[in-house]
Write an enzyme that holds these catalytic residues in place. Sequence first.
Site, PDB file in Angstrom:
ATOM      1  N   LYS A 120      31.580 -16.810 -24.404  1.00 46.80           N
ATOM      2  CA  LYS A 120      30.209 -17.541 -24.688  1.00 46.80           C
ATOM      3  C   LYS A 120      29.680 -17.894 -23.046  1.00 46.80           C
ATOM      4  O   LYS A 120      30.796 -18.175 -22.297  1.00 46.80           O
ATOM      5  CB  LYS A 120      30.186 -18.721 -25.589  1.00 46.80           C
ATOM      6  CG  LYS A 120      31.098 -19.842 -25.328  1.00 46.80           C
ATOM      7  CD  LYS A 120      31.333 -20.635 -26.486  1.00 46.80           C
ATOM      8  CE  LYS A 120      32.473 -21.792 -25.973  1.00 46.80           C
ATOM      9  NZ  LYS A 120      32.632 -22.673 -27.236  1.00 46.80           N
TER      10      LYS A 120
ATOM     11  N   ARG B 161      28.793 -29.708 -36.086  1.00 46.80           N
ATOM     12  CA  ARG B 161      27.852 -29.004 -35.416  1.00 46.80           C
ATOM     13  C   ARG B 161      27.427 -28.311 -36.652  1.00 46.80           C
ATOM     14  O   ARG B 161      26.701 -28.493 -37.321  1.00 46.80           O
ATOM     15  CB  ARG B 161      28.445 -28.460 -34.243  1.00 46.80           C
ATOM     16  CG  ARG B 161      29.022 -29.207 -33.163  1.00 46.80           C
ATOM     17  CD  ARG B 161      29.583 -28.763 -31.816  1.00 46.80           C
ATOM     18  NE  ARG B 161      30.020 -27.459 -31.882  1.00 46.80           N
ATOM     19  CZ  ARG B 161      30.990 -26.985 -30.994  1.00 46.80           C
ATOM     20  NH1 ARG B 161      30.938 -27.704 -29.960  1.00 46.80           N
ATOM     21  NH2 ARG B 161      31.422 -25.744 -31.032  1.00 46.80           N
TER      22      ARG B 161
ATOM     23  N   TYR C 166      21.799 -37.307   3.381  1.00 45.66           N
ATOM     24  CA  TYR C 166      20.620 -38.136   2.846  1.00 45.66           C
ATOM     25  C   TYR C 166      21.267 -39.555   2.645  1.00 45.66           C
ATOM     26  O   TYR C 166      22.347 -39.701   1.965  1.00 45.66           O
ATOM     27  CB  TYR C 166      20.249 -37.887   1.425  1.00 45.66           C
ATOM     28  CG  TYR C 166      19.376 -36.489   1.594  1.00 45.66           C
ATOM     29  CD1 TYR C 166      18.184 -36.464   2.112  1.00 45.66           C
ATOM     30  CD2 TYR C 166      19.639 -35.453   0.758  1.00 45.66           C
ATOM     31  CE1 TYR C 166      17.585 -35.118   2.350  1.00 45.66           C
ATOM     32  CE2 TYR C 166      18.851 -34.087   0.769  1.00 45.66           C
ATOM     33  CZ  TYR C 166      17.895 -34.129   1.558  1.00 45.66           C
ATOM     34  OH  TYR C 166      17.261 -32.922   1.581  1.00 45.66           O
TER      35      TYR C 166
ATOM     36  N   MET D  87      20.905 -30.309  -2.290  1.00 48.47           N
ATOM     37  CA  MET D  87      20.587 -29.010  -2.974  1.00 48.47           C
ATOM     38  C   MET D  87      21.620 -27.881  -2.653  1.00 48.47           C
ATOM     39  O   MET D  87      21.930 -27.100  -3.542  1.00 48.47           O
ATOM     40  CB  MET D  87      19.142 -28.642  -3.272  1.00 48.47           C
ATOM     41  CG  MET D  87      18.886 -27.874  -4.391  1.00 48.47           C
ATOM     42  SD  MET D  87      17.056 -27.433  -4.444  1.00 48.47           S
ATOM     43  CE  MET D  87      16.522 -29.087  -4.828  1.00 48.47           C
TER      44      MET D  87
HETATM   45  C1  LIG Z   1      34.038 -22.492 -27.289  1.00 42.67           C
HETATM   46  C2  LIG Z   1      34.625 -22.375 -28.418  1.00 42.67           C
HETATM   47  C3  LIG Z   1      35.985 -21.725 -28.750  1.00 42.67           C
HETATM   48  C4  LIG Z   1      36.711 -21.362 -27.654  1.00 42.67           C
HETATM   49  O1  LIG Z   1      37.134 -22.986 -27.124  1.00 42.67           O
HETATM   50  P1  LIG Z   1      38.311 -23.055 -26.146  1.00 42.67           P
HETATM   51  O2  LIG Z   1      38.559 -24.555 -25.884  1.00 42.67           O
HETATM   52  O3  LIG Z   1      37.604 -22.528 -24.500  1.00 42.67           O
HETATM   53  O4  LIG Z   1      39.659 -22.140 -26.014  1.00 42.67           O
HETATM   54  C5  LIG Z   1      36.297 -21.298 -29.877  1.00 42.67           C
HETATM   55  N1  LIG Z   1      35.717 -21.576 -31.154  1.00 42.67           N
HETATM   56  C6  LIG Z   1      34.163 -22.098 -30.934  1.00 42.67           C
HETATM   57  C7  LIG Z   1      33.483 -22.091 -32.205  1.00 42.67           C
HETATM   58  C8  LIG Z   1      33.622 -22.355 -29.729  1.00 42.67           C
HETATM   59  O5  LIG Z   1      32.588 -22.878 -29.760  1.00 42.67           O
END
Ligand SMILES: *Cc1c(COP(=O)(O)O)cnc(C)c1O
Length: 387
Positions: A36, A134, A264, A312
């Site tokens: 992802k 979630r 800055y 930046m």
């Molecule tokens: C991100 C995610 C993973 C992978 O998690 P890692 O800790 O990076 O291995 C697996 N399952 C779901 C549903 C996730 O959101």
Amino acid sequence: MNAPLRRAGIDLDAYRSNLDLVRGWMEPVEVMAIMKADAYGHGLEPIALTAVDAGIRWIGVLTVPAALRLRSIGVGEDVHLFTWQHDPALDFRDAVDSAIDLGVSTLDELRRIVEAVDQRPARVHLGVDSGLHRDGATTADWPALVEAARDAQRAGRIEVVAAYTHLAESSDEDDASAVAHFDAMVEQAEDLGLDIRTEHVAASLAGLERTEFRKDMVRMGANLFGIPGADGVSAADLGLRPVMTLTASVAKTKRVPVGTGVSYDYTYRTDRETTLALVPVGYADGVPRLAQGRVEVAVNGTRYPIVGRVAMDQFLVDVGDDDVRVGDTVTLFGTGEHGEMTVLEWGRALDTIGEEVVCRIGPRVPRVYEGHSGEGRVGAHLRGERW
Ligand SMILES: *Cc1c(COP(=O)(O)O)cnc(C)c1O
């Protein structure tokens, strides 16, 4: 000197080696490679094709559009693409037609998927909320979801591929009770007449540490990028190789007198005559302002702290009287082999985790692919060829 101002080197050999290693550890359990967020900032297509070349059978990409992108570059249906976060307005037709695996946790999602079915049944994974709150169906909603899925499967509209959940990784006890809850939900589904063929529960951390949570498949993201999450364990301890190395070229050097205010707000003043080196990477590129005083970068094998505010587009390091020149390579993080910090160490120094550090590397930083890329599908893809 023709070094790029800034670059994220992506070592595809390292990814491949991590994947082979992790699959060996998990054997005979299947590994779903999680990619992802554009493969944790590494670039989805080259990472996915590297995994495909290695024979991966499951890839997790979060969204349907990302999965369709992989289908469009030739990732065939022998590779299952799991998605689990859906736009409430998404039309599922393309996903179903392209045999994308769909995580489903509400009746509404299931209804919209069933409506999108034309020729072939939709591939569905039923999500259980085991305590993360979630996605995943609550205890109250689960039986109705299961019954609807069972009926849709009997009608030939969907195929229930799996049940899954995601853990909070809060403590061993919490995770154990979450998995017990998941097991109870699977049992309830079976009692309601729905056969659950595959179960997946664990991500990187639980997959490594809790063999009893591996079930039929583990979903591995961080480990494959060489960023294991276990406390006190380094990637090197495990034999995992960090995949991303963030470098820049020294853009300017300046000799300045004692008492010179830097960047800055003058949060840093030189305590002697010294040389300041300008590094052309800023918070727009994913180096947070918080990095000042917390991380060090390596130039020619020596570490220097970031001094003054991170801006930046750039920050400064105080290199004293060392021979640092325009064009010299600055390594922000990498494998650690050349004196630089690793991304795991950046995560700890910045009160976060390595995943956040790599995901935040901005679009202005070109990803430059190294290793493995000359061969197979990855090389063809990077050269812009079809295969
Ligand atoms: C991100 C995610 C993973 C992978 O998690 P890692 O800790 O990076 O291995 C697996 N399952 C779901 C549903 C996730 O959101």
